[in-house]
Every structure is written in C-alpha cells, then in structure tokens.
Design a protein around this motif. Structure first.
Motif: not given
Lengths: 251, 657
Positions: A91, A108, A118, A122, B164, B166-168, B170-171, B173-174, B177, B182-183, B185, B187-188, B192
């Motif tokens: 990240d 995803f 969105w 990040y 639904n 907020t970004r965190i 959504t992260a 929920r992501a 998978d 996610l990393q 992307f 994001a840490n 999360v």
C-alpha cells in the motif's frame, strides 16, 4: 548482460541525470525453500515501456509481486526513482507511485464499478478526479457504473482494473498478463490503451506470456528464464531470442 | 390483551439485544470471513468490565458505558485482531473454529480468574433507570427496554451508513474478496480488519451491557445467550443485515410468547430454552447449498502415518507399559485413568472426523452420552448392549449430519452445537432418558465369563479397546478412505470433479465418528457404574475438542495425551482457588497458540525428544510435512526418515506466501 540505455528519442524521457524509474539489482526471492528469482537485474528507464517475456514458471509474476511489495525479496535491492524501496509494503508503494494490475481480474467483484474506483482514492487522489478521468478514458465504465464489477465481461473488468490502477496517477505501472482469458480483438484494444497511457509519460513494465501484443507497444523487451533475466534489448532483437528459447536451443 | 402486549414488549427487548449481537457477528464475518464463536464470550467479559466500573467502582452509568465502548472494546478488538484473528482469516474452517472456540474458553477462564465466583460478594447489574417505565398500549414499558430498541435501530442505521456510504466501509466489504488487491489499491488492509474487529467487539459489548440486567452476571448465561444470536445471523445467512434483524426480532418474540404460552402449560419447560437452538437447526436445514469454491487449496500440516509394523509394535508396547502403570495406581487414580482413556477413545473419533476429515463437531460428548444412556437402559452385562449402543449412536450421528450434509464445515459445526444443546434441553433430562437431574445405573460388561468387576481389569479392557481402535484408525488412514478424507479436506472442489459423492461420504464419516464416541460412552457408563446427564452436557464437548486439538488431533498418540490432559486439568484446578479457570485458560490459550499446527503438543514433544534421542521409535511418530509435499512411496516396513524434514511448503491460501 546489457543494460538498457536511455532512449533519447522517446517523447517523455527524463533528463539524462535522473535515475531510472525502476532498477533491480541481484534480486532473489523464494517460496519457502524453493527459490524462484535467482539474481534478477533489470532497469526500466523513465517513460519507457518494457515488455518482460518468458515461458511459464520463468518467474515473471513473482518478479512483479516483489516489485509491488506483495512479496519480500530474500536478497538484492530495488530502487524506485533512485530510492531504495526493498521491503516496503504494497500500500505504501502504491501511494508512492507504483501500481499493479494483477494477473486475472484485479477488481472487487462484489462492489460496483463506482465503488471499485472509489477505493482507488486510497492512493491519495480525490475521488471526483478519478471518476472523471476513468469515465473519460473508458466510456463503457460510465454506462456500467452502478453494476457489480463481477457482472462485467472479462474485457470490461480488465478496463476497470486498468482505470483503477491509473487512478493512482502512477509513475510506474505494472501489468501482469493483461491478455489472460480474453479474445484477441479485446487484447489488441487493451494494448492500444496501454500505448496511449505510455504516450502520457507513464513508465510501464508489462509481463506477457504471449509476446506479440506486448512487443507491439514496447520500447524494450527482456526475457526471463529460470529466475533470471537472460536477455534484454529492442523488441525485434528479442523476438529472435524468444524463438530460440521456445523452440529449442538453450539460452 | 395486556398480557399479550407485555410479552410482545419483552420479546422485542430480547430481539433488539440479539440484533445488536448478531449484526456484530455478521459484520466481522462478512469483512474477515472469520466466524467468531467467542462473540458471546466477548459480551460476557464486557458486562463484567461494566460491572467493575459501574457497580464496584461506583462510576456513573454514562462514564462506565463510554469507557467500555470506547476504551475497553477498541483495545480488545485491536489485541484480538493482532494476536488471534489475523492468523485465522486464511486458515481452513476447522482451524478457524478451533481457534475461536479456544478464545471462547480462554475468555471464560479469564473471567473466572479475575472475577472468581467463590467470593461472598453477589454481583449484579440493574436495569438502566431501574423500574422507571411509561405506558404503551395499556402496559408499562421499562425505559431499559426502550433504550435497547433505540440502540438496535441506531446500530442498524450506523452499520448501513458505514458499509455503504463511507470509503472505509466499502474497503471492509472489499477486503473479504481479496486483501492483497486492497493493498494494491493503496489501502492498509490490516487497518481495515482491525476496524472490523473493533466495531464487532463494540457491538458485542453493547449487547452484553443491555442483557446483563436480565441474565445476571454469569460466565455461561451471557455467553450462551449471545450464541442464540447465531440463529438470527443464520437467517441472514451470515451476510444480510436486514435478515439478521428480522431473525433477531422473530427469535425475541418467540421467546417472549413462549413464556406467555408457558403460563398455560402448553409447552414443556425445556422448550422455551431450546427455542433459539431449534430455530438455528431449522434454518440450517433450509440454508441452500453453498457453492464449492474452486481453486482453493487450504492445506494443513499433515501428520506422518506410521507403517503397519511400527504401529503394531508400538501399540503392543504401549498396552503393556500402560497396564504396568495402571497396576501401580491407587483406586482413585485408577478410576481417573480409566476416565482419561474414555476421553482418549472419544478423541480418536475426533482424529477421524477433525484430524483427518477437517470437520468440526461441537457435540462429541453428547454422542458419548447417547452411548452411555443406551447401555444403562439395557442394564445387562452382555456385550450386545455395547454393540447396540454403538449402532444407535452411529445412527444418531448420521441423523445429525444428514440435514446439513449439503453444507460446509462451518454449518456442520453449528448444527452439531445445536444438536448438543437440544439433547441437553429436551432429551437427556426427559423422563424416558435420565429424568431431570437423574442418574441410572449400568452394569459392567462381561466377556467370555470374565466380569471386569475389578477396576484395574476394566481399565485394561479400555486400554485394549483404545489400542485396537488406534490401529484400526491408522489402517483406515493408510488406505483409500484415508487418502479420500485428506483430499476432501484439502480441496472439496477438486474431489467433486473426481466424481466423488461428498454428501454420503461425509455422512458416513460423521456416523462412524459418532459410533466410536458412543463406544466411549458405553465404556464410561461401565467404568462409573452409572450415567447422569450432567457428565455429557453440550458445553463439555468444547473443552474435549480443544484438549484434542492442543494435544494433537491428527494422531493416535495425540488422542491419548489429550485424554490425560482433559482428565488432569480439572483435578489440578480443584486443588486451589488460585487455579480457578485453569482448565479453560490452558485449553483455550493452547488452542489459540497451537491450532495453526493441528499436530499439537505431541508433535512438539516428539520433535524435542528427537533432538535428544535421534532415532527414537515412538508411537504415532509425527513430523511436520506439508499436505502438498510429495508423499513418499508407500512401502511395507520403515518409512524413509529423511523425508521427515521436508519443509513447510507454500500452499495457496495458507497465509505464508
């Protein structure tokens, strides 16, 4: 092994003095005790597209995983724009300007197209900017923005994956097997986009098992075999090396 | 009419509290894929902390609530994520269940240690605003109930907005998978999942604080009350929050009305407690089949299987050695050893089911109880009684597995838990079984005219059964069935493509495992000379499973060590009040630490011993070997020792890449 020289004719080549965007020196990596990378040396000049080719199991994907921070090298150095980054987290590297479109579909599936983009924010950029840019580049995504990413076609998913990667405004884009599971026509159009992206000055390291489409957009090419880079050069020089590697002879 | 309304309000209160608990469970499951069996235990500990701050230290209610929710729960969530859940999230479902079950018992152990029950101080927490109430439809509604219902609505709204909008969220929920993606992307993903566990713990704490006034401050009551929320969460198939809320409200109302009907004596006493469990069981039956996930190989380290010759030799040596030791014991200890052997035999049934098959049964002791009950009912010394006990238990096992045989490990485990509780509430205490708090006598078996009335000789019989079963188990493991079990555990999808009918295979395995447990029960009844339901409570199955996991659930020697462990820990704990909770602390903590390596303590022991005696021949010799590592050629006689040191290979989804 010949190092790739800067291409002075390239539109967006940086000044001579600037360090290359990516420089790998003697990089080793292993899964458990099975060593997959055995001393990789590779340089990607600023603004260039480098195609990394090689047969199954040559270590291409592992190399991308190491560069993007998903795997730690056991030995060796990775420099990003002159900065030593071995061992940085994925990240942090993304926020620092290295983004990867992973093998398969880098989206995803249970989030909508818009939610996927969105999350691209990040990387540190504002979401409105990301959306405008992505929809401008891939109008198809705008039509499908409320749809779940998993319900998109393979080509559309790959578009989304690319759009997301570009959302980070990367200095270096890593593309892993963009063509996987896609029809040849779609692959061609995806690589047209890659060429456009390169035009805008993004350095790209593209891994492909099927060489022709990648070589079409590449400024340089490198061939991996047995965990090492065994040849580097201009795309047409490399094609002969590949023939030899794939159809008999030794590297 | 008024009575009806007041029971409705009562039911809504419980429904609202369950909804809060259940949605916390669903949140952590959907964002991390960890089903946290210890969710209720978290509520329990939070309620104790609340009591400590509010009642014991005299803090104002609001301050105590704020401290619990915004200091204790977040800290707890962080520690939980760092020390336990991060290691669980990519483990096979069996390992995940054993580890969260370990946490479950560990928390009970901690509560017993910090707040021991043997003080003269009676602990209680009263409702918020005491008995203050306001009229609704002609009946009085406590403010406490209103607060609970408002809290549930607020939690629902808060969760919806967070997931639904907020970004965190959504992260979060992501992250389910693909954490790596996610990393990529930027994001840490650790941050999360820490957030998930913090919020999940907060919701458990809210439920605990709201329910404690009703349940009283008790280690088990609150823990199990929140387990009822599993039923509600299951209605939403652990995914949908609206359905989870619906399930909670239905469950709450059912509990409320069951008390209403109870007044007219329509329902038997046990049913009201069994309602949530019954609901869980019914929902599980109707959950549609889960699709197999392709490409998921979740290897665990497999134990080495000794050759037939070595197993036989060590079995015989073990038998005579153990027999010699038994001769030296005093009567009390002989009885204890006999008990340990019964536990050991039960654990052999777990070696087959969990160690080889990867399925988790949370009610193995219930099967033991069934076996014991059948033998008691016969009240004869003929070995036929034991045979019938085994057959009946195997049949019961098949009946439990049948309704859920379409489902995967998590659901099977929950179904066994529901089954165990139903037996507790509805069957074991019924007059046709033991009767409430009852006890029925059993005769010891006699074979070929020998009656085993001497306990030492009976223990020798148990030893023989243990050794024979162990040898049989190893024979199964070496054969085609054993290979199938391992293959099915590591990749159900791959096995499906081979054309194996997994449903019936799974039922068969479950049934055989239950049968072995039934045999243990038959022996237990003979050993003690009686059987009573208190010995076979569902809850006791949990330490049993953990003792097996800690000692080593993949080997016969692990089963023996586990039996000893399970017998010794309560004996030790009883020696001093300072050791209260010892059993749960050791088993729970051990499971959390060791579950990633299911070969357990015996493996560590043998590896340690080998450093001292390099080629020491030991029973059930276990070595670390990755499930995916090439197997040595199966030849008669000794296995190649050099293969013992094959390093742990990297298996996709094993979390070491």
């Amino acid at each position: 092994m010949t190092q790739v020289e800067h291409d002075h004719n390239h539109n967006h080549a940086a000044p001579r003095s600037a360090p290359p965007i990516l420089e790998l020196i003697n990089v080793h990596a292993a899964y458990g005790r099975i060593e997959v990378l055995r001393g990789v040396d590779l340089t990607v000049p600023r603004g260039a597209v480098l195609a990394l080719l090689g047969a199954n199991g040559a270590g291409k994907t592992t190399l991308l995983r190491v560069i993007s921070g998903l795997m730690e090298p056991t030995e060796g150095d990775i420099h990003l724009g002159g900065m030593h980054v071995s061992g940085a987290s994925p990240d942090a590297l993304t926020r620092a300007g290295v983004t990867m479109v992973p093998e398969g579909r880098g989206v995803f599936p249970n989030l909508t197209v818009e939610e996927n983009l969105w999350l691209g924010s990040y990387s540190g950029r504002h979401v409105d900017k990301i959306l405008t840019e992505a929809y401008h580049r891939f109008p198809r995504l705008k039509e499908r923005r409320r749809q779940l990413a998993g319900s998109l076609s393979g080509g559309e998913q790959q578009m989304l994956s690319l759009a997301r990667a570009l959302a980070a405004d990367p200095a270096l884009l890593l593309l892993d097997e963009l063509s996987m599971g896609l029809a040849p026509l779609i692959v061609e159009s995806l690589y047209d986009r890659v060429a456009e992206i390169a035009e805008q000055g993004v350095s790209i390291l593209v891994v492909e098992q099927f060489a022709s489409s990648a070589l079409r957009v590449a400024d340089y090419a490198a061939v991996m075999h047995g965990g090492r880079v065994v040849a580097t050069g201009e795309p047409d020089e490399i094609e002969s090396v590949l023939t030899e590697l794939y159809f008999g002879g030794t590297a | 009419m008024d009575v009806f309304v007041s029971y409705t309000i009562y039911g809504l209160f419980f429904g609202a509290a369950y909804a809060i608990a259940a949605s916390g469970l669903v949140l952590t499951y959907t964002t991390t894929r960890v089903f946290n069996l210890a969710h209720g235990a978290t509520s329990m500990v939070a309620a104790f902390v609340f009591w400590q701050l509010h009642v014991d230290k005299g803090m104002p209610t609001w301050a105590a609530i704020l401290l619990v929710l915004f200091v204790f729960a977040p800290l707890y969530g962080i520690v939980l994520e760092r020390l336990v859940m991060r290691r669980v999230s990519d483990a096979p479902v069996g390992v995940m269940l054993v580890m969260t079950l370990g946490l479950f018992l560990f928390l009970i152990g901690i509560a017993q240690q910090i707040w021991p029950s043997n003080t003269s101080k009676y602990r209680y927490v009263t409702q918020f605003f005491g008995t203050k109430s306001f009229p609704v439809f002609g009946v009085q509604m406590y403010y406490h109930y209103l607060i609970t219902i408002i809290a549930a609505a607020a939690c629902a709204a808060g969760l919806y907005v967070m997931l639904n909008r907020t970004r965190i969220g959504t992260a979060m929920r992501a992250a389910v998978d693909n954490r790596e993606l996610l990393q990529l992307f930027g994001a840490n993903s650790n941050r999360v999942s820490i957030l998930s566990w913090i919020i999940g713990s907060q919701m458990a704490a809210v439920a605990g604080i709201l329910l404690v006034a009703k349940t009283g401050l008790d280690y088990y009551q609150l823990t199990f009350l929140v387990i009822n929320a599993f039923a509600a969460a299951m209605l939403g198939r652990l995914r949908s929050l609206p359905f989870t809320y619906l399930g909670s409200i239905l469950l709450g109302l059912a509990i409320g009305y069951s008390q209403y009907v109870h007044g007219s004596e329509l329902l038997e006493n046990g049913l009201q407690f069994a309602l949530p469990t019954l609901m869980l069981f019914l929902i599980l039956i109707f959950v549609p089949e889960v699709r197999l996930r392709v490409g998921q190989v979740k290897g665990v380290l497999a134990a080495n299987v000794p050759s037939a010759r070595r197993a036989l030799t060590t079995g015989v040596v073990f038998f005579f050695l153990a027999l010699f030791v038994t001769e030296l014991l005093n009567p009390t200890n002989t009885l204890r050893f006999g008990e340990a052997l019964v536990f050991g035999i039960t654990m052999l049934s777990l070696v087959l089911l969990t160690g080889y098959g990867g399925y988790v049964s949370l009610s193995q002791l219930t099967f033991v109880g069934v076996g014991a009950a059948v033998v008691c009912k016969f009240n004869t010394s003929s070995p036929v009684a034991i045979l019938v006990a085994v057959l009946i238990t195997a049949g019961v096992g098949a009946a439990v597995a049948l309704p859920v045989l379409r489902l995967t490990g998590l659901y099977l485990a929950l179904a066994t838990m529901a089954f165990g509780q139903l037996m507790d509430y509805l069957v074991f205490n019924a007059s046709f079984m033991f009767g409430f708090g009852g006890k029925i006598n059993a005769k010891r078996v006699s074979l070929f005219g020998y009656d085993f009335s001497d306990t030492t000789s009976y223990v020798a019989l148990e030893l023989a059964v243990f050794v024979l079963l162990g040898l049989g188990l190893l024979t199964i493991r070496r054969g085609a069935v054993g290979r199938l079990l391992i293959a099915l555990r590591d990749s159900p999808a791959a096995c499906a493509t081979l054309g194996l009918n997994q449903r019936w295979f799974r039922v068969a395995v479950f049934s055989v495992s239950a049968g072995v447990a039934g045999l243990a029960g038959a022996l237990m009844a003979g050993l003690q000379g009686y059987a009573a339901p208190g010995d076979y409570k569902e809850f006791q199955s949990l330490p049993l499973l953990l003792a097996a996991a800690v000692a080593g659930i993949t080997t016969v020697s692990g089963a023996f060590a586990g039996g000893l462990l399970l017998m010794l820990l309560p004996v030790l704990a009883a020696t001093s009040t300072a050791l209260s909770g010892l059993e749960f602390l050791v088993l729970g903590g051990g499971a959390i630490l060791l579950a990633r390596d299911p070969n357990g303590l015996v493996n560590l022991f043998y590896r340690g011993m080998r450093a001292v005696v390099p080629r020491m021949p030991v029973p059930g010799w276990v070595t670390q070997r990755a499930a995916s590592a090439p197997k040595p050629a199966e030849v008669d006689g000794e296995e190649d020792e050099d293969l013992d040191e094959i390093p742990e290979a990297q298996v996709a989804g094993h979390g070491v890449a």
